[in-house]
Each structure stands twice: as C-alpha cells, then as structure tokens.
Enzyme design. Structure first.
Site, short mmCIF file in Angstrom:
data_model
loop_
_atom_site.label_atom_id
_atom_site.label_comp_id
_atom_site.label_asym_id
_atom_site.label_seq_id
_atom_site.Cartn_x
_atom_site.Cartn_y
_atom_site.Cartn_z
N HIS A 84 0.86 -1.18 0.00
CA HIS A 84 0.00 0.00 0.00
C HIS A 84 0.90 1.23 0.00
O HIS A 84 1.90 1.27 0.70
CB HIS A 84 -0.88 0.01 1.26
N ASP A 163 -15.41 2.17 7.19
CA ASP A 163 -14.42 3.13 6.70
C ASP A 163 -15.00 4.00 5.59
O ASP A 163 -14.72 5.19 5.50
CB ASP A 163 -13.17 2.42 6.20
N ARG A 170 -15.12 12.24 7.81
CA ARG A 170 -13.87 12.92 8.20
C ARG A 170 -13.53 14.00 7.18
O ARG A 170 -13.07 15.10 7.54
CB ARG A 170 -12.72 11.92 8.29
N SER A 185 -7.65 3.36 9.29
CA SER A 185 -8.42 3.32 8.04
C SER A 185 -7.66 2.48 6.99
O SER A 185 -8.21 1.58 6.35
CB SER A 185 -8.63 4.76 7.55
N LYS A 189 -8.52 -1.81 5.91
CA LYS A 189 -8.78 -2.22 4.52
C LYS A 189 -7.77 -3.28 4.06
O LYS A 189 -8.12 -4.22 3.36
CB LYS A 189 -8.75 -0.99 3.60
N1 URA Z 1 -6.07 6.81 3.00
C1 URA Z 1 -6.99 6.03 3.62
O1 URA Z 1 -7.30 4.95 3.14
N2 URA Z 1 -7.51 6.46 4.79
C2 URA Z 1 -7.16 7.63 5.36
O2 URA Z 1 -7.66 7.96 6.40
C3 URA Z 1 -6.23 8.45 4.69
C4 URA Z 1 -5.69 8.01 3.51
#
Ligand code: URA
Length: 436
Positions: A84, A163, A170, A185, A189
C-alpha cells in the site's frame, strides 16, 4: 453491552481511554446507523485532538475490519502479500510491482484506490487500458487469484463499510489528518484482504499526505504495530515525495512507463523503488533470491507476461501493453521550457499533480470522471543541469483554454539555481517489527 454515545464522546474529549468493548459498540452502531453522523464527527474530533493509545488503536482497527467481509485465501498455498502506498504524484509503482512479485511466486490480492486531489490512483491508471474491469465479485476475484497468483481490483462495498462512511465524514468534518484515524483506516482495509504480509510505502514530502519525516515515521510505526498485532508481517519504507516519481504524471502515460519498467527500461527512481519494495515482499513471503529473482523475472519477460495475462483475465486488451502507443493520447502537447540556465533545485510534485488534475487527469470531487489521455511528462528533475530554453516538461492536454489558465502556476513548480542542490534520497528509512 450497550453504551451511550455521548458518554463515550465526553470520555474521549476529556482525555480518557475508551475500553475495547465501547469502541466496538460505537463503530458497529455507527455502521448500522444507530450512532449518528454528528456523534461520530464529535468522537473523530476528540480523537483528532487527543490521539489514541495502542490498545484503543488495536480495538478501533479490529472493529473497522469486522464491520464487513474479511477475505480468506488460506486455500491458496502461496503466501499472500500486498503493498500500500500513502499516495503521491507519478506513483505508478503498484502496476509494475504486483506482476513482478507475482512472477516470483507470491500471491497478490491487490486492492487499490482511486486518485483524489493532486495524487493519482492505481485503479484510474489501470482503467486507461481499454476494457479493463477492476470491479470483480468475490468469485471472479478468487478465481483470477488462484489461476494467476495476481488480481488487480477495487475494494468491494461489502468490505470495511465503516471506513467508507467514516472517511466521507472525516472529509467533511476536518478530521482526515489524524494519524491514528489514517493508520486504522488504511490497515483495516488491508487486513480485510486476508494477507500474510504487507509492505507500506509511506511517502514524505510536499506531494504527500505526510509533509515531514516525524509525522511519516509516526504513521509508519502505528501501521506496522497494527499489522504485527494482527499477525500480518508488516514493513514500511519511508520514501521521498519531494518531486514526482518517474517522468510521467497522468494515467495512460503512467501505464506506458510501468511497462517500460517491466521491460527493464524504466526511469531509475521508479525501477529502484519497485525493486526495493519487491525485495521486501519476497522477504515477507519467505522467498529467497531477492533482487536476483526479480531481475530474472524482468529479463526473461515473465513479469510483463504476468501483467498481460491478468489484464486479459480482467477484460482488458493486452495488446496495448505490447504496443503502448495504442493507449489513449491527448490532442495537444505543449513544451514547457527553462527561463534561465542552472540546476533544477525544486520540482514541486503538488503543483505538478494539481496541474495534471485540472487538465482532467484527476478529480476534484470523488464523483468526477477523468480523462485518461492527459498528463505531464517531467523532463527535468532535482539536480539536473539545464540551459535556458531546455525542456522542463511536456504537457499533454485536450483543452487549450484550461491549459492557458494554469500555465503560469505550473511554471512555479520549477526553481533553477546557480548552485547544484543536494539530491533527495529515494528511500529514507525502513520501519519494521524490530524498530517500533
Ligand atoms: N487513506 C486512507 O485509506 N484512509 C485515510 O484515512 C487516509 C488516507
């Protein structure tokens, strides 16, 4: 056990620590709509100001992860590893990296996102390939992974629904830049992908979420700690985003550059970062051979063939990868030249990324569509010597009016000085279980 949302908000507001069962209740209730958006925004703001303890972060991430489906690929023998990136400009690394590492025996259930603002997204870039479909149901996703050891998809709506809701909230409530909320977050994922290992590319610099090394280091440590607590071996590399990665910024042009890397002919920085992250992924999968194995997969053409096979399996036309001139091309190209001689001491990724976005390569709002053909080719980067009139960039666009409106701002991305600058190092630091 039930709680009152307001009691938990007040506890966090006053600097207290939320118990794990209270966190689980809050997130579950929010996901189904029993906790309201305004209560969740208040809690997110309290977290923004007061942070989270390690125990809170672990419980928060677990509750987010279990708000939806969690995948299980334990029937696939190969180790499952993903990567990621926290996002940058010209960051196409996943596209050469995933097939390269899959060609060396690792299974990669890669789930990527779309670009927003000045940063690009892997899914948008892949959709430059005619026919390519990143929206796969669970059955097709698993079949492609079983057959090719690689699948390149978007995350389905049934994964981590908390999320999806919370991120939008957010965004609207000024609580995106909270390190524990970002860490949980991202990791919820990734953990939902059923991985054995994860490499995180945490970008640092003006084109990144994290503008300075301290905040990038804190984010990386929190994510590595979450991964290791969840039995997923996790390594983070902190890498430079003080200038665009590679030469191409856009979508179709970044696919072109990714194919160059798989042919052994990519720009040095993109190739080096791909190989460095690839080595970590092999290490996490327990596969020996590191750099030599990766080099061999490139030289023999196996890595490029893996990408061709998976693109075809996902409905895309693989011949555009064999002849990238078949990818979408913009109607106009402008030359951007140096106004004086000297050394490039600044090549601002944020300005370049925003210019590309405004020309149509990215989106201001998440529902905007994008133009895969437009983008910027960066010809001069930090440390390069240029003479007045030399090319700094090529701007590929479909709208002379839009281009004229942004030309002056784009010019400010480059600074040319008499003194040669210190060139930034691409890989700044490694953070893993032994260093947190
Ligand atoms: N990328 C994400 O997946 N979540 C966040 O909170 C910020 C960047």
């Amino acid at each position: 056990m039930t709680f009152r949302a307001v009691d938990l908000i007040e506890l966090k507001r006053d600097g207290g620590e939320l118990p794990a069962d209270a966190i689980e209740w809050f997130i579950t209730s929010y996901t189904v709509g029993d906790v309201t958006d305004y209560q969740m925004s208040a809690l997110a703001m309290a977290i923004y100001f007061n942070g989270m303890s390690n125990a809170e972060l672990t419980a928060w991430t677990a509750a987010m992860l279990h708000s939806g489906d969690v995948l299980d690929f334990s029937h696939i023998e190969a180790k499952k590893v993903d990567k990621h990136s926290t996002g940058g400009v010209g960051d196409k690394i996943s596209i050469p990296l995933a097939p390269l590492v899959a060609a060396c025996g690792v299974a990669i259930p890669m789930m990527s996102g779309r670009g927003l603002g000045h940063t690009g997204g892997t899914l948008d870039k892949l959709e430059s390939i005619p026919g390519f479909d990143p929206h796969l149901d669970a059955g097709r996703f698993t079949r492609i992974l079983e057959e090719h050891r690689l699948v390149l998809a978007g995350q389905s709506a049934s994964m981590v629904p908390a999320d999806r809701k919370l991120y939008a909230l957010r965004d609207a409530s000024g609580t995106v830049p909270s390190i524990p909320l970002i860490a949980s977050s991202i990791m919820a994922k990734k953990l939902a992908e059923g991985l054995d290992g994860l490499v995180l590319d945490v970008k640092v610099g003006s084109g990144a979420f994290m503008k300075n090394l301290d905040s990038a280091r804190t984010l990386a440590r929190e994510m590595v700690a979450i991964g290791e607590t969840s039995n997923v071996r996790t390594v983070s590399l902190l890498t430079d985003m003080s200038q665009p990665l590679g030469r191409e910024v856009g979508n179709a042009n970044e696919i072109h550059e990714s194919v160059d890397v798989l042919r052994g002919d990519g720009p040095k920085d993109v190739t080096n970062l791909t190989l460095s992250l690839g080595e970590v992924m092999l290490e996490l999968a327990g596969i020996e051979g590191g750099r030599d194995l990766l080099d061999e997969a490139i030289v023999t053409g196996r890595a490029l063939q893996k990408l061709l096979d998976v693109v075809e399996a996902q409905g895309g036309n693989p011949s555009v990868l064999e002849d990238p001139s078949l990818l979408p091309v913009a109607q106009h190209t402008e030359q951007f030249t140096a106004s004086r001689s000297g050394y490039v001491s600044r090549c601002d990724p944020r300005i370049i990324g925003l210019a590309a976005m405004r020309l149509g390569a990215g989106r201001r709002h998440k529902d905007e569509s994008i133009d895969h053909s437009v983008g910027i080719t960066v010809e001069a980067k930090i440390g390069d010597r240029v003479e007045a009139g030399d090319l700094l960039a090529l701007v590929h666009h479909n709208s002379p009016d839009e281009y004229a409106g942004h030309e002056a701002h784009l010019q400010s991305a480059w600074e040319i000085t008499d003194e040669a600058p210190v060139e930034p190092s691409l890989i700044i630091e490694r953070i893993d279980a032994s260093t947190i």
